[in-house]
Design a protein around this motif. Structure first.
Motif, PDB file in Angstrom:
ATOM      1  N   ILE A  78       0.824  -1.211   0.000  1.00  0.00           N
ATOM      2  CA  ILE A  78       0.000   0.000   0.000  1.00  0.00           C
ATOM      3  C   ILE A  78       0.856   1.258   0.000  1.00  0.00           C
ATOM      4  CG2 ILE A  78      -1.955  -1.146   1.100  1.00  0.00           C
ATOM      5  CD1 ILE A  78      -1.147   0.079   3.735  1.00  0.00           C
ATOM      6  N   HIS A  79       2.125   1.115   0.338  1.00  0.00           N
ATOM      7  CA  HIS A  79       3.086   2.213   0.226  1.00  0.00           C
ATOM      8  C   HIS A  79       3.916   1.995  -1.040  1.00  0.00           C
ATOM      9  CE1 HIS A  79       1.773   2.904   4.267  1.00  0.00           C
ATOM     10  NE2 HIS A  79       2.379   1.832   4.728  1.00  0.00           N
ATOM     11  N   ALA A  80       3.233   1.832  -2.153  1.00  0.00           N
ATOM     12  CA  ALA A  80       3.886   1.466  -3.415  1.00  0.00           C
ATOM     13  C   ALA A  80       4.916   2.495  -3.870  1.00  0.00           C
ATOM     14  CB  ALA A  80       2.824   1.284  -4.500  1.00  0.00           C
ATOM     15  N   ARG A  81       4.856   3.706  -3.315  1.00  0.00           N
ATOM     16  CA  ARG A  81       5.800   4.759  -3.708  1.00  0.00           C
ATOM     17  C   ARG A  81       7.256   4.359  -3.467  1.00  0.00           C
ATOM     18  NH1 ARG A  81       3.007   5.987   0.724  1.00  0.00           N
ATOM     19  NH2 ARG A  81       4.112   6.529   2.658  1.00  0.00           N
ATOM     20  N   TYR A  82       7.512   3.355  -2.621  1.00  0.00           N
ATOM     21  CA  TYR A  82       8.892   2.879  -2.454  1.00  0.00           C
ATOM     22  C   TYR A  82       9.489   2.475  -3.807  1.00  0.00           C
ATOM     23  CZ  TYR A  82       8.692   2.417   2.723  1.00  0.00           C
ATOM     24  OH  TYR A  82       8.626   2.641   4.077  1.00  0.00           O
ATOM     25  N   MET A  91       2.011  15.589  -3.509  1.00  0.00           N
ATOM     26  CA  MET A  91       2.323  15.009  -4.814  1.00  0.00           C
ATOM     27  C   MET A  91       2.922  13.616  -4.626  1.00  0.00           C
ATOM     28  SD  MET A  91       4.888  16.604  -7.681  1.00  0.00           S
ATOM     29  CE  MET A  91       5.662  15.590  -8.948  1.00  0.00           C
ATOM     30  N   TRP A  92       3.710  13.476  -3.567  1.00  0.00           N
ATOM     31  CA  TRP A  92       4.343  12.202  -3.231  1.00  0.00           C
ATOM     32  C   TRP A  92       3.327  11.215  -2.664  1.00  0.00           C
ATOM     33  CZ3 TRP A  92       7.884   8.812  -3.892  1.00  0.00           C
ATOM     34  CH2 TRP A  92       8.425   8.028  -2.882  1.00  0.00           C
ATOM     35  N   ASN A  93       2.564  11.664  -1.701  1.00  0.00           N
ATOM     36  CA  ASN A  93       1.580  10.817  -1.025  1.00  0.00           C
ATOM     37  C   ASN A  93       0.422  11.696  -0.552  1.00  0.00           C
ATOM     38  OD1 ASN A  93       0.469   8.509   0.232  1.00  0.00           O
ATOM     39  ND2 ASN A  93       1.372   9.091   2.189  1.00  0.00           N
ATOM     40  N   PRO A  94      -0.779  11.443  -1.060  1.00  0.00           N
ATOM     41  CA  PRO A  94      -1.240  10.229  -1.735  1.00  0.00           C
ATOM     42  C   PRO A  94      -1.054  10.218  -3.247  1.00  0.00           C
ATOM     43  CG  PRO A  94      -3.114  11.641  -1.314  1.00  0.00           C
ATOM     44  CD  PRO A  94      -1.928  12.338  -0.709  1.00  0.00           C
ATOM     45  N   GLY A  95      -0.604  11.330  -3.857  1.00  0.00           N
ATOM     46  CA  GLY A  95      -0.555  11.470  -5.303  1.00  0.00           C
ATOM     47  C   GLY A  95       0.057  10.323  -6.063  1.00  0.00           C
ATOM     48  N   ILE A  96       1.383  10.358  -6.215  1.00  0.00           N
ATOM     49  CA  ILE A  96       2.054   9.364  -7.049  1.00  0.00           C
ATOM     50  C   ILE A  96       2.060   7.990  -6.384  1.00  0.00           C
ATOM     51  CG2 ILE A  96       4.349   8.774  -7.963  1.00  0.00           C
ATOM     52  CD1 ILE A  96       4.557  11.709  -8.861  1.00  0.00           C
ATOM     53  N   GLY A 147       1.052   2.548  -7.585  1.00  0.00           N
ATOM     54  CA  GLY A 147       0.362   1.366  -7.082  1.00  0.00           C
ATOM     55  C   GLY A 147      -0.496   0.724  -8.157  1.00  0.00           C
ATOM     56  N   ASP A 148      -1.176   1.559  -8.930  1.00  0.00           N
ATOM     57  CA  ASP A 148      -1.997   1.047 -10.031  1.00  0.00           C
ATOM     58  C   ASP A 148      -1.133   0.418 -11.126  1.00  0.00           C
ATOM     59  OD1 ASP A 148      -4.370   1.787  -8.849  1.00  0.00           O
ATOM     60  OD2 ASP A 148      -4.540   3.681  -9.932  1.00  0.00           O
ATOM     61  N   LEU A 149       0.031   1.008 -11.399  1.00  0.00           N
ATOM     62  CA  LEU A 149       0.933   0.441 -12.401  1.00  0.00           C
ATOM     63  C   LEU A 149       1.397  -0.951 -11.984  1.00  0.00           C
ATOM     64  CD1 LEU A 149       2.814   0.861 -14.963  1.00  0.00           C
ATOM     65  CD2 LEU A 149       4.566   1.579 -13.296  1.00  0.00           C
ATOM     66  N   LEU A 150       1.833  -1.075 -10.739  1.00  0.00           N
ATOM     67  CA  LEU A 150       2.396  -2.337 -10.268  1.00  0.00           C
ATOM     68  C   LEU A 150       1.342  -3.419 -10.100  1.00  0.00           C
ATOM     69  CD1 LEU A 150       4.850  -0.839  -7.638  1.00  0.00           C
ATOM     70  CD2 LEU A 150       5.465  -1.823  -9.847  1.00  0.00           C
ATOM     71  N   ALA A 151       0.096  -2.996  -9.934  1.00  0.00           N
ATOM     72  CA  ALA A 151      -0.998  -3.957  -9.808  1.00  0.00           C
ATOM     73  C   ALA A 151      -1.595  -4.320 -11.160  1.00  0.00           C
ATOM     74  CB  ALA A 151      -2.087  -3.397  -8.893  1.00  0.00           C
ATOM     75  N   GLY A 152      -1.115  -3.676 -12.222  1.00  0.00           N
ATOM     76  CA  GLY A 152      -1.616  -3.966 -13.554  1.00  0.00           C
ATOM     77  C   GLY A 152      -2.885  -3.237 -13.921  1.00  0.00           C
ATOM     78  N   ARG A 153      -3.275  -2.252 -13.119  1.00  0.00           N
ATOM     79  CA  ARG A 153      -4.497  -1.496 -13.391  1.00  0.00           C
ATOM     80  C   ARG A 153      -4.249  -0.307 -14.325  1.00  0.00           C
ATOM     81  NH1 ARG A 153      -5.123  -2.581  -7.768  1.00  0.00           N
ATOM     82  NH2 ARG A 153      -4.202  -0.543  -7.279  1.00  0.00           N
ATOM     83  N   GLU A 195      -0.509   5.370 -19.104  1.00  0.00           N
ATOM     84  CA  GLU A 195      -1.454   5.885 -18.103  1.00  0.00           C
ATOM     85  C   GLU A 195      -0.733   6.266 -16.816  1.00  0.00           C
ATOM     86  OE1 GLU A 195      -5.497   3.422 -19.428  1.00  0.00           O
ATOM     87  OE2 GLU A 195      -4.072   2.546 -18.009  1.00  0.00           O
ATOM     88  N   PHE A 196       0.293   5.505 -16.467  1.00  0.00           N
ATOM     89  CA  PHE A 196       1.113   5.860 -15.302  1.00  0.00           C
ATOM     90  C   PHE A 196       1.766   7.224 -15.505  1.00  0.00           C
ATOM     91  CE2 PHE A 196       5.588   6.032 -13.931  1.00  0.00           C
ATOM     92  CZ  PHE A 196       5.418   6.087 -12.555  1.00  0.00           C
TER      93      PHE A 196
END
Length: 476
Positions: free
Chosen positions: A227-231, A430-435, A440-446, A451-452
């Motif tokens: 859920i902290h995909a920004r890492y 911009m960092w959180n919750p933004g990007i 997170g959507d990119l890594l989950a395939g959404r 689009e990312f």
């Protein structure tokens, strides 16, 4: 819209860190309410003297909030607070360890009743840029110009590695004291890799080949902080900078239109998205938090995880007693024709500490920082949290654990090839919750790669078009 220039050299900072052995480890919604006046309010001051150059009141109280995250709070309770108490025995220290700094303190900042000292870090960080814009932070110039605690004849600023003060500067003034220099990279278990005969990959093609082999051995090749995909932004931007050069990071910091659509960003995003489409990410990662995913990694369920060099300390209570050794590798090259070498790493001073502008005892907060930035205080920090600091020579004689040794080795190898960026600190939302949500959507395939990139561009545009947000720039 106001704008400030932050023209200073991160490479100079890092060269100084290497030269002095002062490498260190470790880190956002707008502040609600109207902006309040600040940056100069004075509450009661004590009499200034050689032993008390900041005029700390010798009675009363000092209220301290420490982020209870990867570093915990023992470094405060066992090192810095006792040092303060010894110097000012009649001052009552009110200590609080808090996981959610924003949840605990945002309303107090708005009400004009903040603590005297805050470790503003973690997922619940109050955005530093917003605090500066709202004049909620005390100007730290007085601290850095004060005599060093235990280095006679020098000011505090003179005991720090070059660039340490500037790292916490917004516009013309320093508002943030960053204690640690975090090195970022991809982590693996050296014992496991040695047993399997696996070599850390140097290119993304090698990474893909190794991931297939790792999966064949019954281990998930990758996990990340869910859920902290920004890492995962850290390896994404680092690999992109290696491919195309660090200028793309400057453009992102400066909110340049189209910066997130650079071909190198797209190629890096494509590589990371391929981890999902290839089935190389640990099942369930998307729904985990950092504690859960990192726990799965040290348990041997996954081979790679991205993180800063605080990882070893954060996982110390769950790391196996045998069969495990923390090791960090630089992020792989996307192409052998990359403009920067493999050894390039992302590193930045971090773990921010601030004195609120409306603190009741700002001199006490500044003095607490002066103690932290002493050789004694910095050495104690290193010993308690497996992290080095921005204080020159403070880690001399301290035995470093395997993970930190690995991170330092990576930084040594990088030399001048170190990248960094500032938008995370300047524009917290911009960092959180933004990007965070976009990647997170990119890594989950959404989301697709395009689009990312569009989503990241949209987050940058929100900041660029919002005249209520102070803008900062830096040069190449």
């Amino acid at each position: 819209m106001s704008s400030f220039s932050a023209d200073w050299s991160r490479r100079k900072f890092l060269r100084g860190a290497l030269a002095t052995g002062a490498l260190a480890l470790p880190g956002t919604g707008a502040l609600a309410g109207c902006a309040t006046s600040g940056g100069g309010q004075e509450s009661t001051r004590g009499e200034k003297s050689d032993k008390n150059p900041l005029g700390v009141p010798t009675d009363g109280s000092l209220e301290i909030y420490i982020f209870n995250g990867g570093f915990g709070d023992e470094y405060a309770t066992a090192v810095h607070e006792p040092m303060f108490k010894k110097a000012y025995p009649n001052v009552e220290i009110k200590h609080k360890a808090e996981v959610d700094i924003k949840g605990a303190l945002q309303s107090r900042f708005v009400a004009g009743n903040p603590p005297d000292f805050v470790n503003d870090s973690g997922d619940g960080q109050i955005p530093l840029g917003q605090l500066v814009t709202d004049k909620q932070l005390f100007d730290l110039t007085e601290l850095f110009d004060a005599p060093a605690w235990d280095t006679p004849g020098k000011k505090v600023r003179d005991t720090l590695v070059p660039g340490a003060v500037e790292q916490g500067t917004f516009g013309p003034k320093p508002y943030v004291m960053n204690m640690a220099l975090t090195v970022y990279g991809t982590w693996y278990n050296k014992v496991l890799f040695d047993q399997k005969g696996w070599q850390p990959p140097t290119t993304w093609d090698e990474m893909k080949a190794l991931c297939a082999e790792i999966k064949g051995a019954g281990i998930a090749p990758w996990t990340y902080q869910g859920i902290h995909a920004r890492y995962m932004v850290w390896p994404l931007l680092t690999m992109a900078a290696k491919l195309a050069g660090p200028e793309i990071l400057v453009d992102i910091d400066n909110l340049k239109e189209g910066a997130w659509k650079h071909d190198a960003i797209k190629e890096s995003a494509t590589a990371l998205a391929g981890l999902k489409s290839s089935g190389w990410i640990l099942d369930g990662t998307e729904g985990m938090d950092h504690i859960q995913s990192q726990g799965q990694w040290v348990a041997g369920k996954a081979a790679f995880i991205p993180c800063g060099s605080w990882l070893e300390n954060e996982e110390k209570d769950v790391t196996p007693k045998s069969g495990f050794e923390f090791a960090m590798m630089p992020d792989p090259l996307l192409s052998k024709d990359s403009k920067m070498p493999l050894e390039t790493v992302y590193a930045a001073a971090g773990e921010p500490y601030v004195v609120p502008a409306k603190a009741k005892n700002p001199a006490g907060g500044l003095e607490y920082m002066r103690i932290m930035l002493s050789k004694e205080g910095a050495k104690g920090f290193t010993e308690k949290v497996s992290s080095l600091t921005v204080v020159q020579g403070a880690a001399d004689g301290v035995k470093l654990p395997a993970g930190l040794t690995s991170a330092k080795k990576a930084l040594d190898a990088a030399g001048d090839n170190v990248v960094s960026w500032m938008w995370q600190s300047w524009y917290g939302t911009m960092w959180n919750p933004g990007i965070n949500a976009v990647i997170g959507d990119l890594l989950a395939g959404r989301k697709t790669v395009d689009e990312f990139c569009d989503g990241c561009e949209a987050e940058a545009k929100k900041v660029r078009d919002d005249d209520s947000i102070t803008k900062y720039t830096r040069e190449k």
